[in-house]
Design a protein around this motif. Structure first.
Motif, short mmCIF file in Angstrom:
data_model
loop_
_atom_site.label_atom_id
_atom_site.label_comp_id
_atom_site.label_asym_id
_atom_site.label_seq_id
_atom_site.Cartn_x
_atom_site.Cartn_y
_atom_site.Cartn_z
N THR A 1 0.86 -1.19 0.00
CA THR A 1 0.00 0.00 0.00
C THR A 1 0.89 1.23 0.00
OG1 THR A 1 -1.68 -1.20 1.23
CG2 THR A 1 -1.86 1.22 1.22
N LEU A 2 0.65 2.13 -0.95
CA LEU A 2 1.42 3.38 -1.04
C LEU A 2 0.48 4.54 -0.69
CD1 LEU A 2 4.10 4.83 -2.17
CD2 LEU A 2 2.73 5.18 -4.21
N VAL A 3 0.89 5.31 0.29
CA VAL A 3 0.08 6.44 0.75
C VAL A 3 0.76 7.74 0.36
CG1 VAL A 3 -0.76 7.62 2.83
CG2 VAL A 3 -0.81 5.13 2.71
N GLU A 4 0.03 8.62 -0.32
CA GLU A 4 0.63 9.86 -0.82
C GLU A 4 -0.34 11.02 -0.56
OE1 GLU A 4 3.49 11.25 -2.20
OE2 GLU A 4 2.19 13.03 -2.25
N LYS A 5 0.20 12.11 -0.02
CA LYS A 5 -0.69 13.22 0.35
C LYS A 5 -1.23 13.99 -0.85
CE LYS A 5 2.88 16.67 1.06
NZ LYS A 5 3.68 17.46 1.95
N TYR A 6 -0.49 13.98 -1.97
CA TYR A 6 -1.01 14.63 -3.18
C TYR A 6 -1.83 13.63 -4.00
CZ TYR A 6 2.16 18.61 -2.47
OH TYR A 6 2.80 19.72 -1.97
N GLY A 7 -2.39 14.10 -5.11
CA GLY A 7 -3.16 13.21 -5.98
C GLY A 7 -2.30 12.64 -7.10
N PHE A 8 -1.01 12.64 -6.91
CA PHE A 8 -0.07 12.14 -7.92
C PHE A 8 1.26 11.84 -7.26
CE2 PHE A 8 -0.04 16.75 -7.75
CZ PHE A 8 1.29 17.04 -7.52
N CYS A 9 2.04 11.03 -7.96
CA CYS A 9 3.38 10.72 -7.46
C CYS A 9 4.40 11.71 -8.00
CB CYS A 9 3.77 9.30 -7.88
SG CYS A 9 3.01 8.05 -6.84
N VAL B 1 8.30 16.30 -9.06
CA VAL B 1 7.09 16.71 -9.80
C VAL B 1 6.36 17.84 -9.05
CG1 VAL B 1 4.83 15.93 -10.58
CG2 VAL B 1 6.84 14.50 -10.96
N ALA B 2 6.01 17.61 -7.78
CA ALA B 2 5.34 18.67 -7.02
C ALA B 2 6.32 19.83 -6.79
CB ALA B 2 4.83 18.12 -5.69
N GLY B 3 7.59 19.50 -6.62
CA GLY B 3 8.62 20.53 -6.45
C GLY B 3 9.23 20.95 -7.78
N LEU B 4 8.81 20.26 -8.86
CA LEU B 4 9.26 20.57 -10.22
C LEU B 4 10.79 20.59 -10.35
CD1 LEU B 4 7.45 21.05 -12.69
CD2 LEU B 4 7.75 23.49 -12.38
N THR C 1 22.74 15.89 -17.17
CA THR C 1 21.46 15.56 -16.55
C THR C 1 20.42 15.42 -17.65
OG1 THR C 1 19.92 16.19 -14.79
CG2 THR C 1 20.75 17.99 -16.18
N ARG C 2 19.24 14.90 -17.30
CA ARG C 2 18.17 14.78 -18.29
C ARG C 2 16.91 15.43 -17.73
NH1 ARG C 2 18.31 8.87 -21.01
NH2 ARG C 2 17.16 10.03 -22.62
N VAL C 3 16.20 16.15 -18.57
CA VAL C 3 15.03 16.90 -18.11
C VAL C 3 13.77 16.09 -18.44
CG1 VAL C 3 13.81 19.11 -18.27
CG2 VAL C 3 16.29 19.02 -18.57
N HIS C 4 12.90 15.97 -17.45
CA HIS C 4 11.67 15.19 -17.69
C HIS C 4 10.45 16.10 -17.73
CE1 HIS C 4 10.23 15.52 -13.56
NE2 HIS C 4 11.47 15.32 -13.16
N ASP C 5 9.40 15.56 -18.32
CA ASP C 5 8.12 16.26 -18.34
C ASP C 5 7.34 15.78 -17.09
OD1 ASP C 5 5.85 17.22 -20.82
OD2 ASP C 5 5.28 16.68 -18.79
N PRO C 6 6.94 16.72 -16.20
CA PRO C 6 6.32 16.28 -14.95
C PRO C 6 4.99 15.55 -15.13
CG PRO C 6 6.28 18.68 -15.16
CD PRO C 6 7.11 18.17 -16.28
N LEU C 7 4.26 15.89 -16.20
CA LEU C 7 3.00 15.18 -16.45
C LEU C 7 3.30 13.73 -16.81
CD1 LEU C 7 -0.01 14.88 -17.00
CD2 LEU C 7 0.35 15.94 -19.24
N VAL C 8 4.30 13.55 -17.68
CA VAL C 8 4.63 12.19 -18.10
C VAL C 8 5.18 11.40 -16.90
CG1 VAL C 8 6.04 10.82 -19.68
CG2 VAL C 8 5.04 12.98 -20.46
N TRP C 9 5.94 12.06 -16.03
CA TRP C 9 6.47 11.38 -14.82
C TRP C 9 5.30 10.79 -14.02
CZ3 TRP C 9 7.39 9.87 -9.99
CH2 TRP C 9 8.69 9.72 -9.50
N ARG C 10 4.27 11.61 -13.81
CA ARG C 10 3.10 11.13 -13.04
C ARG C 10 2.46 9.93 -13.72
NH1 ARG C 10 0.07 16.90 -12.57
NH2 ARG C 10 2.02 17.82 -13.16
N GLU C 11 2.32 10.05 -15.06
CA GLU C 11 1.64 8.96 -15.79
C GLU C 11 2.45 7.67 -15.73
OE1 GLU C 11 -0.56 11.76 -19.16
OE2 GLU C 11 1.44 10.98 -19.56
N VAL C 12 3.77 7.80 -15.85
CA VAL C 12 4.62 6.60 -15.80
C VAL C 12 4.52 5.96 -14.42
CG1 VAL C 12 7.03 5.83 -15.78
CG2 VAL C 12 6.21 7.29 -17.63
N ALA C 13 4.57 6.78 -13.37
CA ALA C 13 4.47 6.22 -12.02
C ALA C 13 3.13 5.50 -11.84
CB ALA C 13 4.65 7.33 -10.98
N ASP C 14 2.04 6.15 -12.25
CA ASP C 14 0.71 5.51 -12.13
C ASP C 14 0.73 4.15 -12.83
OD1 ASP C 14 -0.41 7.69 -10.83
OD2 ASP C 14 -1.46 8.46 -12.60
#
Ligand SMILES: Cc1cc2nc3c(=O)[nH]c(=O)nc-3n(C[C@H](O)[C@H](O)[C@H](O)COP(=O)(O)OP(=O)(O)OC[C@H]3O[C@@H](n4cnc5c(N)ncnc54)[C@H](O)[C@@H]3O)c2cc1C
Length: 447
Positions: free
Chosen positions: A45-53, A58-61, A110-123
């Motif tokens: 079980t993973l508990v996260e205070k935001y609605g995304f990982c 990502v939240a801190g961009l 370094t490599r720059v990611h898209d935060p929306l895609v990060w969330r989708e991949v984690a989901d």
């Protein structure tokens, strides 16, 4: 005499849940821990205070995947030293066009990611592994019996959940559960932590012209620092002069890591303090507008730029560290120390954000290893940690906290949690060398 305070109460029923492994926090470390433990057959079980990982990334961009490549003098091409779970995450980001090629960052890449895609991949990866995800769920207390952690209490809009598990992993970044359990922790340099930064995205940029003018390095050259100093003389308020600007996977966009958020009186803000954390958000957003005004007026390619968005929250580099069986020292990093119970490696420099300019101390053509004991509290049972809250000295945190390493810690801690939940090991029985062998089996290439 003052009247006794009334007790708080919540009339809603408490829901009881059971799981093998409870993970608190869906940053890079929590995601990797959850997926690894679930693949080993644990109910997770993973508990996260935001609605995304994504946490800080990502939240801190924070936006870039640091810690993968060796640092070297000259123009050496990128040489990847860190492997394992991170390779899988990188490949998934690439498949969705959510990651740039390696970009020059000083003596490394370094490599720059898209935060929306990060969330989708984690989901997608979490769901594929069968992890039960609880979003919008904030852990408020740990459940303990004597020295043993039995799980955590979680606040949701439905009411409280009590989640019981033989193993709980604190991947909150802030060592929240360690603190709730009353276990020892340390905070920065005698309570002074690295300053927060409000990161933002600038759209409408002529990125080709920008790159032609300032070069390929995402750490801006002295000419940009000089323009910041000049602008400050013209009435701008730009507290940080050494700044980092990254082209992103999206067209016409820069990710801007340039603010330096301190209190109105100039003191370092500590996000563990609720007033400081609020002040950091308010001040961060003000600075974003000021830097954006400067970019438009001074920086080539940014003439028609506009602020697309700020990070959902100010970026928090450092808060609490647990006190572990081992502690990563500054000396171990500078010496490139390796150890038989090392479960992750890092070639990333010590990159300390305090004072006016971030200080960077490179580790050239080398790397160090982080022992498993940095994630096992010195006291207590049933509770492990993963991620940037590792047991480490102040400057050491400034190297060991970046995203590729947090994926590696999670990968290792997922195995550790599975050994405890499925084979009944106590935290004290865990051997770094055994976990290292499991990681190598998964392609971590530690040997
Ligand atoms: C300004 C800034 C710039 C950075 N730049 C870079 C960079 O360029 N490249 C790089 O690789 N790294 C960078 N980093 C570092 C990196 O982003 C983080 O250190 C890393 O993401 C930490 O991962 P983590 O999983 O340990 O913790 P976090 O990412 O902090 O994740 C913790 C998660 O736990 C959740 N959580 C916390 N408390 C609770 C609770 N009580 N209940 C439920 N959920 C909770 C949070 O919402 C969060 O999602 C930067 C960080 C900052 C702040």
């Amino acid at each position: 005499m003052s009247a006794p305070l009334p007790h708080p109460s919540d009339a809603r029923p408490v829901t009881l849940l059971h799981t093998d492994v409870l993970i608190v926090g869906g940053g890079a470390a929590g995601v990797a821990t959850a997926i690894t433990a679930a693949r080993r057959g644990c109910a997770v079980t993973l508990v996260e205070k935001y609605g995304f990982c994504g946490g800080g990334a990502v939240a801190g961009l924070s936006g870039t995947l640091c810690g993968l490549y060796e640092a070297a003098e000259g123009d050496a091409p990128p040489r990847q030293l860190v492997h394992g779970f991170v390779d899988e995450f990188v490949a998934a980001l690439e498949r969705r066009q959510g990651l740039t090629e390696p970009l020059r960052y000083g003596k490394t890449y370094t490599r720059v990611h898209d935060p929306l895609v990060w969330r989708e991949v984690a989901d997608a990866l979490l769901r594929e592994a069968g992890v039960r995800i609880l979003y919008h769920a904030l852990v408020t207390e740990v459940i303990r019996e004597g020295e043993r952690t039995l799980g955590a209490q979680v606040y949701t809009k439905q009411g409280k959940l009590r989640i019981l598990a033989p193993v709980t992993v604190d991947a909150s970044g802030d060592a929240d559960l360690i603190a709730m359990a009353g276990l020892p922790d340390t905070i920065g340099d005698h309570g002074r932590v690295q300053n927060p930064t409000m990161i933002f995205k600038l759209s409408g940029v002529d990125v080709a012209r920008f790159s032609r003018t300032y070069g390929a390095d995402t750490i801006m050259p002295p000419a940009v620092s000089a323009m910041i100093a000049e602008a400050n003389g013209q009435g701008y308020r730009l507290p940080r002069s050494k700044i980092w600007l990254f082209p992103t996977p999206r067209p016409d966009e820069l990710l801007c890591n340039c603010t330096r958020v301190t209190g109105a009186d100039g003191r370092e803000l500590n996000p563990l303090n609720y007033q400081d954390f609020t002040e950091a958000e308010l001040e961060g957003r003000l600075q974003v507008r000021e830097y954006a005004r400067f970019f438009k007026a001074y920086i080539a390619g940014c003439e028609a730029s506009w602020v697309n968005d700020t990070a959902p929250q100010v970026g928090v580099r450092q808060t609490r560290q647990l006190v572990g069986r081992d502690t990563l020292s500054n000396a171990a990093i500078l010496a490139g120390r390796k150890s038989a119970d090392g479960i992750a490696r890092s070639p990333w420099p010590i990159e300390l954000h305090s004072g006016e300019r971030p200080k960077v101390e490179w580790l050239l053509n080398d790397f160090y290893e982080i022992p498993l004991g940095c994630f096992i509290p010195r006291q207590g049972e049933g509770l492990l940690a993963a991620g940037r809250c590792l047991s480490a000295e102040h400057e050491a945190v400034a190297s060991a906290r970046v995203t590729a390493q947090c994926f590696s810690y999670g990968h290792a801690l997922g195995h550790a949690a599975a050994l405890m939940a499925r084979e009944g090991l106590d935290a004290g029985d865990l051997q770094g060398s055994a976990i290292r062998a499991l990681l190598n089996r998964d392609g971590a290439r530690l040997d």
